[in-house]
Design an enzyme around this catalytic site. Structure first.
Site, mmCIF file in Angstrom:
data_model
loop_
_atom_site.group_PDB
_atom_site.id
_atom_site.type_symbol
_atom_site.label_atom_id
_atom_site.label_comp_id
_atom_site.label_asym_id
_atom_site.label_seq_id
_atom_site.Cartn_x
_atom_site.Cartn_y
_atom_site.Cartn_z
ATOM 1 N N ALA A 38 -2.898 3.361 3.194
ATOM 2 C CA ALA A 38 -3.869 3.338 2.099
ATOM 3 C C ALA A 38 -4.705 2.067 2.071
ATOM 4 C CB ALA A 38 -3.157 3.507 0.763
ATOM 5 N N THR A 72 0.833 -1.193 0.000
ATOM 6 C CA THR A 72 0.000 0.000 0.000
ATOM 7 C C THR A 72 0.868 1.243 0.000
ATOM 8 O OG1 THR A 72 -0.030 0.240 2.413
ATOM 9 C CG2 THR A 72 -1.745 -1.145 1.414
ATOM 10 N N ASP A 73 0.293 2.350 -0.483
ATOM 11 C CA ASP A 73 0.847 3.635 -0.080
ATOM 12 C C ASP A 73 0.602 3.743 1.423
ATOM 13 O OD1 ASP A 73 1.906 6.218 -0.013
ATOM 14 O OD2 ASP A 73 0.899 6.805 -1.859
ATOM 15 N N TRP A 74 1.226 4.710 2.067
ATOM 16 C CA TRP A 74 1.217 4.752 3.527
ATOM 17 C C TRP A 74 -0.204 5.001 4.056
ATOM 18 C CZ3 TRP A 74 4.966 2.498 2.072
ATOM 19 C CH2 TRP A 74 6.166 2.345 2.750
#
Length: 830
Positions: A271, A267-269
């Site tokens: 997300a 994931t993005d942070w």
């Protein structure tokens, strides 16, 4: 040059192995006949399979879920290993323009400046610096490169990515990844997919049809997979109704089944939005921690809502990449020592190569003769090195010279080089306060709270911009019952710009502008020393101080033979721009200075396209973006003609805020009621300007040289499954220089699909000595000759007679011809 997608990948897609459709509702779906049954993935190596059977469930989950680093190096993320089985931890660092850790690292030019070189070999060198330094600085994974297309000029991270064109983006991202991973560092291509803006990025639902999805945004990601990127980062946003990090059509049907991706998806942070849906869709790792892949995943396995086989599938992917990079070996590869000079050399080479000369009237540049001996340098970024943007791109550089010092060094000791600020970024001491106010360097001891309750007396009505500089908790400043520096909304407190968010001495900076009437105003200030104490300053700029600064700049301009005026725009992750104009009062400054001295060169340190109402009154405009730690030296070298400005625009510059692809189209940008429509289809960037007949300020591919070039001898012929375009380029000037030959392809008469009037199909960067010529052949591969057919869910070749143009921008073709694209021969009948 351009590189075709591998034949194996092309055959897989043309054969319809992946079938993704956009239903009439806009939902991304896969036809039932094409969807594979839920599966656990192919077997890994014997070593990985042996580790899998020995890992406990808790240990497996620890490999899929970030945690706190007990020995942190200032990086973005950490994945605990399993020491008892010899599985080491992984450290993950931001790094779009250099490693973002506590220690010093090479601050490379912004990726958008790298892209301006039109040189995949330089992209590989850029990646090699990232890879070598990442390993040297204790990292295992770099969260780069970013390959989302530049779709809106307002996007806050346009400087972190490459281009509005999918071919150029694909070529550069592939070579950067090869460079990174050649040094043993795992690359992470991001943000998959359609994270093309910062506004509402965590919630916006991007609705896009199948054809533009594949032809535009996905091309760069597919190239990254072909280059064997170890990891993919999922985006924050939704795509056709489902969050990108739990979007099965993206993560499984396209990424893995279509392209054969074998690495892991993180994931993005913060997300992630689910446990079962995300893991089932193809997400492998939640970062940097979060509530979904830790205890929640263990519970889901326990109650049967997630099969252990799915957990094993993700662990297998992570371990497989670690094995590929020799991180599971008993003796992992030794980490190299940092080589700051090698990094600086590459940074300087790229900054010079990407410098883009947009205008050069009356031979304003290069600076020679009297113009080189009497120079007025103006603007705050003339004295302050502007290295890079804010957010994930922030780097602590080894060094950073100011442009003023570099210009003085290049001009020589006998030259007269003056400096005036012109635009005050950090304010002047606060006048007119009552007794007890000492705001020009107020120190507050640890555990102590400084307070002031007094009066600010204003002599004339004016616009005031208050500026607070602070080293600890931000002081609370209240003027007439209004708090001047309240907490910023959204991510504003997490991301500051690369320039205006900090003072030259390192103190954090915030600003607030208010209109004040003449007379007394109540001012209260409260500042806490905290555990370590702090230093703060409260300053201001007003209309009166700005007028005085501009007057100083005008006097300096009149006294000099030439002017170099540095203008800035400070972009950052987490926020989009609110307009295309230069911020503050810089336009007025440029107008006043250019009126005083027409030999004014404007150097732009900006993230993306900028409007230029003063263009006709200035001599030259040099676009330097965020040029990294060697930017001052590179800028000076170009100004004095020690190298040719070799950069070309990778995005179209609009003439105004109401003349670009998303202007007056709120459904396109920023979205309406949480939904955004990519209704421009394949007509992104220069394609839209062509389709709509709109004249930009500067077109895609534009950039000037200090010499001239002639193009001749166009030939277009078949070349395997593509076309070969040949032509001759000759340097007709009196000095060496750079041209970027760009090959544009017209539509196929045989396809009943939406097609661009012309699209970049290839290019070649050429450096030629005076009088020299070179015969060039640019190959157009079958992928560039093809369009995505949503009815067939695959690529179809655009046959028939195709126009082929060779030029120096999307709007300036020097040669035009035609080529015949034939259908692929039918397979012989038995």
């Amino acid at each position: 040059m351009s590189h075709p997608v591998t034949r194996r990948s092309a055959l897989r897609l043309l054969g319809g192995a992946v079938t993704v459709a956009a239903a009439a509702t806009g939902t991304l779906t896969a036809p039932a006949a094409a969807l594979p049954r839920a599966r656990t993935g192919p077997p890994a190596s014997p070593r990985v399979e042996s580790l899998l059977v020995r890992l406990t469930l808790d240990e497996k989950i620890a490999l899929l879920h970030g945690s706190a680093d007990p020995h942190g190096l200032g990086q973005a993320g950490y994945l605990a290993g399993v020491p008892r089985l010899g599985i080491p931890p992984l450290r993950l660092a931001d790094g779009p323009a250099g490693l973002r850790v506590r220690e010093h690292a090479t601050a490379l030019p912004a990726p958008v400046l790298l892209a301006a070189t039109f040189d995949p070999e330089l992209a590989r060198a850029y990646g090699e610096v990232l890879g070598r330094e990442g390993r040297a600085l204790g990292q295992d994974v770099v969260l780069a490169p970013m390959v989302n297309l530049i779709r809106t000029p307002y996007a806050g991270r346009n400087f972190e990515t490459f281009s509005e064109d999918p071919l150029l983006s694909a070529d550069l991202v592939a070579e950067e990844i090869r460079g990174i991973q050649s040094q043993g560092l795992i690359a992470t291509v991001k943000h998959f997919a359609l994270n093309n803006q910062e506004q509402n990025r965590t919630s916006i639902d991007v609705r896009i049809a199948e054809q533009p999805l594949h032809e535009m945004e996905l091309r760069g990601f597919e190239a990254a997979v072909t280059a064997k990127a170890g990891a993919v980062m999922g985006a924050y946003n939704k795509v056709n109704g489902a969050y990108a990090c739990e979007n099965k059509p993206l993560l499984s049907d396209i990424l893995r089944d279509g392209w054969g991706f074998e690495g892991w998806v993180m994931t993005d942070w913060f997300a992630a939005h689910s446990t079962v849906a995300s893991l089932t869709a193809g997400l492998d790792m939640e970062m940097p921690s979060g509530p979904y892949f830790g205890d929640a995943l263990k519970k889901a396995v326990g109650d049967g809502s997630v099969a252990v086989a799915l957990v094993d599938r993700s662990v297998r992917r992570v371990l497989g990449v670690m094995e590929r990079f020799s991180l599971l070996d008993t003796e992992a590869p030794a980490r190299p020592a940092r080589d700051p000079q090698a990094g600086a050399d590459v940074a300087l080479k790229i900054a010079k190569a990407g410098a883009t000369l947009l205008q050069n009237r009356a031979a304003t540049l290069p600076l020679t003769g009297a113009a080189a001996r009497s120079i007025a340098v103006i603007g705050p970024t003339g004295a302050l090195p502007f290295i890079g943007g804010g957010g994930s791109a922030h780097v602590v550089p080894d060094r950073a010279q100011s442009p003023l010092d570099a210009i003085r060094a290049h001009a020589g000791k006998d030259a007269d080089v003056t400096y005036t600020m012109g635009e005050d970024l950090y304010g002047k001491p606060l006048p007119g306060t009552s007794a007890g106010a000492d705001f020009e360097g107020q120190r507050v001891a640890a555990g102590v709270t400084f307070t002031y309750d007094g009066t600010l007396t204003v002599t004339d009505p004016d616009e005031w911009t208050f500026t607070i500089h602070y080293s600890g908790d931000r002081p609370k400043v209240v003027l007439d019952d209004t708090e001047l520096f309240p907490p910023a909304p959204g991510l504003g407190e997490l991301f500051g710009g690369g320039l205006v968010g900090a003072a030259p001495d390192g103190l954090d900076v915030r600003r607030s502008t208010v209109a004040l009437a003449a007379g007394p105003h109540r001012l209260t200030v409260s500042a806490k020393g905290g555990g370590k104490g702090q230093l703060f300053r409260l300053r201001r700029t007003t209309g009166a101080t700005r007028a005085a600064d501009v007057a100083d700049a005008v006097r300096a301009a009149r006294a000099a033979e030439s002017v170099v005026l540095f203008a800035y725009e400070d972009a950052t992750e987490g926020a989009d721009r609110t307009g295309l104009a230069l911020p503050g009062h810089q336009n007025e400054l440029i107008d006043a200075v250019a009126a005083a001295n027409p030999r004014t060169t404007v150097v732009l340190n900006t993230s993306s396209s900028t409007t230029m109402p003063w263009l006709a009154r200035t001599g030259a405009v040099l676009q330097m973006y965020y040029p990294g730690q060697e930017g001052a030296e590179a800028t000076a070298a170009v100004l004095f003609g020690e190298c040719d400005p070799g950069g070309r625009l990778t995005q179209t510059f609009p003439a105004s805020d109401d003349r670009h692809p998303v202007a007056k189209e709120p459904r396109r940008y920023p979205g309406v009621n949480g939904t955004q429509e990519y209704s421009e289809g394949i007509h992104l960037g220069y394609r839209w300007y062509d389709a709509q007949g709109v004249t930009p300020l500067f077109p895609f591919g534009h950039g000037l040289s200090y010499t001239t070039f002639a193009y001749s001898g166009l030939t277009v012929g078949p070349d395997g499954d593509g076309l070969a375009v040949g032509f001759t380029v000759r340097n007709t000037g009196s000095r060496a220089g750079v041209t970027v030959a760009q090959v544009y392809l017209g539509p196929s008469p045989d396809l009943r699909l939406d097609q661009a009037r012309r699209a970049l199909a290839g290019y070649r960067r050429l450096e030629l000595e005076a009088g020299a010529d070179r015969r060039v052949t640019v190959r157009i591969p079958s992928r560039s000759l093809s369009s995505w057919d949503p009815a067939r869910h695959g690529w179809v070749l655009g046959t028939g007679t195709r126009e082929v143009g060779v030029g120096v921008s999307a709007r300036e073709l020097r040669l035009v011809g035609r080529g015949q694209v034939a259908s692929a021969p039918a397979a012989p009948q038995p």
